[in-house]
Design an enzyme around this catalytic site. Structure first.
Site, PDB file in Angstrom:
ATOM      1  CE  LYS A  93      -0.870   1.712  -9.968  1.00  0.00           C
ATOM      2  NZ  LYS A  93      -1.280   0.904  -8.725  1.00  0.00           N
ATOM      3  CG  ASN A  98       0.162   6.321  -6.341  1.00  0.00           C
ATOM      4  OD1 ASN A  98      -0.205   6.677  -7.516  1.00  0.00           O
ATOM      5  ND2 ASN A  98      -0.838   5.449  -5.763  1.00  0.00           N
ATOM      6  CG  ASN A 112      -3.725   4.081  -9.787  1.00  0.00           C
ATOM      7  OD1 ASN A 112      -4.520   4.012  -8.988  1.00  0.00           O
ATOM      8  ND2 ASN A 112      -2.600   4.604  -9.225  1.00  0.00           N
ATOM      9  CB  THR A 113      -8.230   3.691 -10.169  1.00  0.00           C
ATOM     10  OG1 THR A 113      -7.775   4.704  -9.391  1.00  0.00           O
ATOM     11  CG2 THR A 113      -8.015   2.501  -9.005  1.00  0.00           C
ATOM     12  CE  LYS A 149      -3.480   2.198   0.624  1.00  0.00           C
ATOM     13  NZ  LYS A 149      -4.605   2.585   0.006  1.00  0.00           N
ATOM     14  N   GLY A 155     -11.521  -2.989 -12.171  1.00  0.00           N
ATOM     15  CA  GLY A 155     -11.992  -4.495 -12.152  1.00  0.00           C
ATOM     16  C   GLY A 155     -11.969  -4.193 -13.828  1.00  0.00           C
ATOM     17  CB  THR A 210     -10.658  -5.053  -8.754  1.00  0.00           C
ATOM     18  OG1 THR A 210      -9.648  -3.581  -8.040  1.00  0.00           O
ATOM     19  CG2 THR A 210     -12.363  -5.498  -8.585  1.00  0.00           C
ATOM     20  N   GLY A 252      -8.525  -4.864 -14.456  1.00  0.00           N
ATOM     21  CA  GLY A 252      -8.981  -5.896 -14.199  1.00  0.00           C
ATOM     22  C   GLY A 252      -8.630  -6.818 -14.634  1.00  0.00           C
ATOM     23  CB  CYS A 265      -3.578   8.221  -5.477  1.00  0.00           C
ATOM     24  SG  CYS A 265      -4.913   7.574  -4.406  1.00  0.00           S
TER      25      CYS A 265
HETATM   26  C1  LIG Z   1      -9.322  -0.529  -2.467  1.00  0.00           C
HETATM   27  C2  LIG Z   1      -7.977  -0.306  -3.525  1.00  0.00           C
HETATM   28  C3  LIG Z   1      -6.662   0.082  -3.455  1.00  0.00           C
HETATM   29  C4  LIG Z   1      -5.977   1.125  -4.281  1.00  0.00           C
HETATM   30  N1  LIG Z   1      -4.862   1.316  -3.676  1.00  0.00           N
HETATM   31  C5  LIG Z   1      -4.050   1.798  -4.052  1.00  0.00           C
HETATM   32  C6  LIG Z   1      -2.512   2.949  -3.504  1.00  0.00           C
HETATM   33  O1  LIG Z   1      -2.645   3.195  -2.345  1.00  0.00           O
HETATM   34  N2  LIG Z   1      -1.812   2.816  -4.627  1.00  0.00           N
HETATM   35  C7  LIG Z   1      -1.495   2.971  -5.742  1.00  0.00           C
HETATM   36  O2  LIG Z   1      -0.537   3.040  -6.438  1.00  0.00           O
HETATM   37  N3  LIG Z   1      -2.493   1.819  -6.450  1.00  0.00           N
HETATM   38  C8  LIG Z   1      -4.123   1.614  -5.640  1.00  0.00           C
HETATM   39  N4  LIG Z   1      -4.737   0.957  -6.099  1.00  0.00           N
HETATM   40  C9  LIG Z   1      -4.855   0.786  -7.376  1.00  0.00           C
HETATM   41  C10 LIG Z   1      -4.591  -1.212  -8.060  1.00  0.00           C
HETATM   42  O3  LIG Z   1      -3.021  -1.018  -7.485  1.00  0.00           O
HETATM   43  C11 LIG Z   1      -4.557  -0.565  -9.349  1.00  0.00           C
HETATM   44  O4  LIG Z   1      -3.777  -0.705  -9.918  1.00  0.00           O
HETATM   45  C12 LIG Z   1      -5.978  -0.592 -10.333  1.00  0.00           C
HETATM   46  O5  LIG Z   1      -6.495  -0.920  -9.554  1.00  0.00           O
HETATM   47  C13 LIG Z   1      -6.988  -1.369 -11.203  1.00  0.00           C
HETATM   48  O6  LIG Z   1      -5.870  -2.767 -11.276  1.00  0.00           O
HETATM   49  P1  LIG Z   1      -6.896  -3.739 -10.679  1.00  0.00           P
HETATM   50  O7  LIG Z   1      -8.648  -3.864 -12.023  1.00  0.00           O
HETATM   51  O8  LIG Z   1      -6.929  -5.442 -11.875  1.00  0.00           O
HETATM   52  O9  LIG Z   1      -7.876  -3.414  -9.845  1.00  0.00           O
HETATM   53  C14 LIG Z   1      -6.203   0.128  -5.672  1.00  0.00           C
HETATM   54  C15 LIG Z   1      -7.393  -0.447  -5.954  1.00  0.00           C
HETATM   55  C16 LIG Z   1      -8.016  -0.706  -4.807  1.00  0.00           C
HETATM   56  C17 LIG Z   1      -9.246  -0.845  -5.937  1.00  0.00           C
END
Ligand SMILES: Cc1cc2nc3c(=O)[nH]c(=O)nc-3n(C[C@H](O)[C@H](O)[C@H](O)COP(=O)(O)O)c2cc1C
Ligand code: FES
Lengths: 325, 274
Positions: free
Chosen positions: A174, A136, A201-202, A54, A226, A275, A253, A139
């Site tokens: 990232k 990161n 990232n998201t 994290k 996701g 996810t 995802g 964010c």
């Molecule tokens: C609940 C949650 C918390 C996350 N916290 C961080 C974080 O602290 N730092 C970061 O770089 N990415 C964070 N992410 C992003 C994930 O590392 C990842 O890049 C993103 O969710 C896309 O991949 P996925 O669809 O497989 O989850 C977070 C994602 C989720 C769902």
């Protein structure tokens, strides 16, 4: 003939990110997997590539008000807000425990100024338990400065250069999908000394409660993850792979080996799973088994042989590539 | 409350029985002796969706006896709808047991408050307290009579059962918490599980009565195992209650966010700052 048959177990799925060698191409996404310990009862951690911790910041952060999670079609929104104890407390109380994990541990650093990133990165990278650092800079869930870094090529370059100066360990940067031209940001990160790029990232999003007439998240907006974001992520990897030479950790995802293959074929050398662990903690190991079976069936000995093999450019290059259009 | 569950794992369990208790209320029993062996009153599990197409669902462990454990749930959305279609003989992935669970103490007089599907998490603590010889009274509320599922079961287990319905079709007409507030018998401890507004009301009644209350909270979960910090609730900041977080003087706040799935799901009412 028998000699030509490759058994799945013989297939090399290892990957190299800068100086860091990983036996498996699967990283567990930052913020989704705690410090690995939380998943140890359910998963043989020695069979995953690495856990990305994290994100940690210079100062302690309470994190965002609740609710922080909303399940949405084919994914979820989160707005955690980088809750963490701050780097000093973290180094003193948490980091030593990471040495006991049977997998590689990658630290994740977030910040609000170039100085923040450099400070936190230097302190964390100095620890033996930490084998690489992910910056990161993307964010979406903190007061606007957080993501601004990944949205501006100059700021990206400044942060990466400052962090680069503090450590020789592998530096993964990232990137955010919430930009007009991700390739130009990727190029700046590479030029400034990144060893690898995490893409993506998201994606910024929100959901509204129609009974209460209010946004569902305490933070109003959140980051979408996701399967809902997978096509966005595949395209981002595809574009970035055309822009840089350093390896890419594809994410967004991924739930199955088929999903993972899209990323490898688009140009990712490794993948990250976030996810999907929330659906079934067995997903990361299953993906590796299925990747091996896929490669064995095609007579391939190494996963890296397929990286970028579907990256054939664009039908209309000027629409996407570079600044010329 | 201790943070347990080093013995938690993923169980690939065969569904042994399925019953529809009321329209939209389903009970699934499954064979999972290893889960039963380490389940505590108030433990929950994350159930992997058979389709793999959505996040796992957090559900309280309803029964745990011998080889068989069960879950009891209301069909309220896509995920519970999918679970409701699982039939006998099929396999389900069950991650658990998770959470700290209720503390079963030496109190002689115990009030258990359940609202709606909250009933799914209180059978095990009721049984545990009955075994200690305590007098256990269940205050059980639902929208209407037919949703007061399993009430005979609790009577059969040795609990005194008092019910409330929103529509007045059985027992007290109105909230179960007003039934609790009117009680002639002040309990030594209150245990509660149900929707958040009900838990808040329980906390306030308990505080008026000067009775400690253990509340099993409901939150939206992602990981369910402490890995994402998505399910948090504000609590008073003492390092004992919020591991891996700086104490108040370093943090600059007397409140911290604790994970409902890890530091909870059961909290003492007096530690919550909601
Ligand atoms: C609940 C949650 C918390 C996350 N916290 C961080 C974080 O602290 N730092 C970061 O770089 N990415 C964070 N992410 C992003 C994930 O590392 C990842 O890049 C993103 O969710 C896309 O991949 P996925 O669809 O497989 O989850 C977070 C994602 C989720 C769902
Ligand atoms: S749901 Fe992830 S920490 Fe509780």
């Amino acid at each position: 003939m028998v000699n030509d048959v490759i058994t799945a177990r013989e297939i090399d799925v290892s990957v190299r990110l800068g100086k860091l060698e990983l036996a498996y191409p699967t990283l567990m996404g930052s913020g989704c997997y705690g410090s690995g310990e939380e998943y140890a009862p359910f998963v043989d951690l020695s069979k995953i590539g690495a856990v990305v911790l994290k994100s940690v910041t210079r100062q302690p952060r309470l994190g965002n008000p609740t609710p922080r999670l909303v399940h949405t079609p084919s994914g979820m929104l989160n707005a955690i807000g980088l809750q963490n104890p701050g780097i000093e407390w973290y180094l003193e109380h948490d980091v030593a425990k990471f040495a006991q994990r049977p997998c590689t541990i990658i630290g994740s650093v977030a910040g609000f100024s170039v100085d923040d990133y450099a400070y936190t990165c230097e302190k964390l990278a100095a620890r033996n338990e930490i084998k690489a650092i992910e910056l990161n800079i993307s964010c979406p869930n903190v007061a606007s400065e957080g993501e601004t870094f990944a949205c501006d090529p100059n700021l990206t370059a400044n942060v990466v250069r400052a962090a680069r100066a503090t450590t020789d360990k592998t530096l993964i940067v990232k990137l955010s999908p919430n930009v007009t031209d991700i390739a130009s940001i990727a190029r700046e990160a590479e030029r400034a000394g990144a060893d690898a790029l995490a893409v993506i990232n998201t994606v910024r999003g929100m959901a509204i409660d129609v009974d209460m007439w209010r946004p569902r998240l305490g933070n109003v907006t959140g980051g979408l993850s996701g399967p809902a974001i997978r096509p966005i992520a595949v395209l981002a990897v595809y574009e970035v792979a055309r822009a840089v030479k350093i390896p890419i950790v594809g994410q967004g995802g991924i739930e199955t080996a088929g999903d993972a293959l899209e990323f490898f074929l688009a140009g990712a050398s490794a993948i990250s799973i976030g996810t999907a662990n929330f659906t079934d903690p067995r997903v990361p190991l299953r993906i590796v088994d299925e990747l091996r079976a896929y490669l064995a069936k095609r007579g391939l000995r190494s996963l890296q042989q397929i990286v970028g093999k579907a990256n054939v450019g664009f039908a209309n290059p000027h629409q996407y590539e570079g600044d010329e259009g | 409350m201790p943070i347990v569950s080093p013995l938690a794992t993923i169980h690939n369990a065969i569904v042994t029985d399925r019953r529809v208790l009321a329209p939209g209320v389903v009970l699934l029993g499954f064979d999972a002796p290893d889960l039963v062996a380490v389940t505590r009153p108030g433990s929950f599990v994350m159930v992997v969706p058979p389709s793999g197409e959505s996040a796992a669902t957090a559900l309280g462990v309803y029964e745990a006896d011998g080889r068989r454990a069960s879950i009891l749930f209301f069909v309220v959305g896509k995920r519970t709808e999918e679970l409701s279609r699982i039939s006998e003989g099929e396999k389900i992935g069950v991650v658990g047991p998770l959470g700290n669970g209720f503390t079963i103490g030496s109190e002689r007089d115990v009030a258990i408050v359940a609202g709606g599907v909250g009933i799914a998490s209180v059978l095990l603590p009721a049984q545990a307290y009955v075994r200690t010889g305590a007098r256990v009274r269940l205050y059980y509320g639902a929208r209407t009579t037919e949703l007061l599922v399993e009430r005979e079961r609790f009577a059969h287990e040795g609990c005194e059962v008092l019910v409330a319905t929103d529509d007045g079709s059985l027992g007290h007409a109105g909230y179960v918490t007003s039934l609790l507030a009117q009680t002639d018998r002040r309990p030594d401890v209150i245990l509660a599980c149900g929707p958040t507004p009900m838990l808040r009301a329980v906390a306030s009644v308990a505080s008026d009565m000067h009775v400690p209350a253990q509340l099993s909270l409901e939150e939206t979960f992602a990981c369910g195992v402490g890995g994402c910090w998505g399910c948090v609730v504000p609590i008073v900041n003492t390092s004992a209650q919020a591991p891996s977080f700086p104490p108040a003087e370093r943090n600059g706040s007397d409140v911290v966010y604790a994970r409902v799935c890890k530091e909870g799901s059961v909290f003492w009412a007096h530690e919550l700052r909601w």
